[in-house]
Design a protein around this motif. Structure first.
Motif, short mmCIF file in Angstrom:
data_model
loop_
_atom_site.label_atom_id
_atom_site.label_comp_id
_atom_site.label_asym_id
_atom_site.label_seq_id
_atom_site.Cartn_x
_atom_site.Cartn_y
_atom_site.Cartn_z
N GLN A 47 111.08 109.01 91.45
CA GLN A 47 110.91 107.69 90.85
C GLN A 47 112.19 107.27 90.12
OE1 GLN A 47 107.42 107.98 88.42
NE2 GLN A 47 106.06 108.16 90.17
N TRP A 49 115.35 108.19 90.78
CA TRP A 49 116.41 107.83 91.73
C TRP A 49 116.07 106.56 92.50
CZ3 TRP A 49 120.96 109.19 90.69
CH2 TRP A 49 121.21 110.39 90.05
N ASN A 50 114.79 106.29 92.73
CA ASN A 50 114.40 105.02 93.34
C ASN A 50 114.77 103.86 92.43
OD1 ASN A 50 113.40 106.18 95.67
ND2 ASN A 50 111.30 106.26 94.91
N THR A 51 114.56 104.03 91.12
CA THR A 51 114.94 103.00 90.16
C THR A 51 116.45 102.82 90.15
OG1 THR A 51 113.02 103.51 88.78
CG2 THR A 51 114.84 102.33 87.72
N ARG A 53 118.54 103.34 92.63
CA ARG A 53 118.91 102.62 93.85
C ARG A 53 118.57 101.13 93.76
NH1 ARG A 53 117.94 107.76 95.96
NH2 ARG A 53 115.70 107.51 96.08
N GLU A 54 117.42 100.81 93.18
CA GLU A 54 117.04 99.40 93.01
C GLU A 54 118.04 98.69 92.09
OE1 GLU A 54 113.06 99.43 91.49
OE2 GLU A 54 112.25 100.31 93.35
N GLN A 55 118.40 99.34 90.98
CA GLN A 55 119.34 98.74 90.04
C GLN A 55 120.73 98.58 90.67
OE1 GLN A 55 118.58 97.58 86.83
NE2 GLN A 55 116.53 97.86 87.67
N GLU A 56 121.13 99.58 91.44
CA GLU A 56 122.43 99.51 92.11
C GLU A 56 122.46 98.36 93.11
OE1 GLU A 56 125.65 102.50 94.18
OE2 GLU A 56 123.52 102.99 94.37
N ALA A 57 121.36 98.16 93.85
CA ALA A 57 121.29 97.06 94.81
C ALA A 57 121.36 95.72 94.09
CB ALA A 57 120.01 97.17 95.63
N LYS A 58 120.76 95.64 92.91
CA LYS A 58 120.71 94.38 92.17
C LYS A 58 122.01 94.11 91.41
CE LYS A 58 117.74 91.86 88.96
NZ LYS A 58 116.49 91.91 88.20
N TYR A 59 122.56 95.16 90.74
CA TYR A 59 123.69 94.96 89.84
C TYR A 59 125.00 95.59 90.30
CZ TYR A 59 119.94 93.65 86.65
OH TYR A 59 118.86 93.04 86.07
#
Length: 80
Positions: A47, A49-51, A53-59
């Protein structure tokens, strides 16, 4: 359903979902009152590392560049 409102998941379903004793399950009810069963991610590291990856995609990347401090000048002697 038991007197404690507990439900037994049949072995065929447990095998199909590859359920283990410590897994967390979610009952999902659709608009037609059909109930489906979902296994929740059981690993907090996943969970995390999924967060990430989501933050990296967004920011963008969370990595910072390596700082080049220059050539080592040796030791520093401090007067006492």
């Amino acid at each position: 359903m038991t007197s404690k409102n507990q439900v037994t998941i049949p072995k065929a379903v447990r095998d199909l979902l590859a359920l283990k004793k410590a897994d967390t399950l979610e009952f999902v009810i659709d608009d037609d009152n059909r109930v489906s069963l979902k296994r929740q991610p059981d690993d907090s590291a996943d969970q995390f590392w999924n967060t990430i990856r989501e933050q990296e995609a967004k920011y963008g990347s969370y990595d910072t560049p390596t700082v080049e401090w220059g050539e080592d000048v040796g030791s520093e002697k401090i007067d006492e």
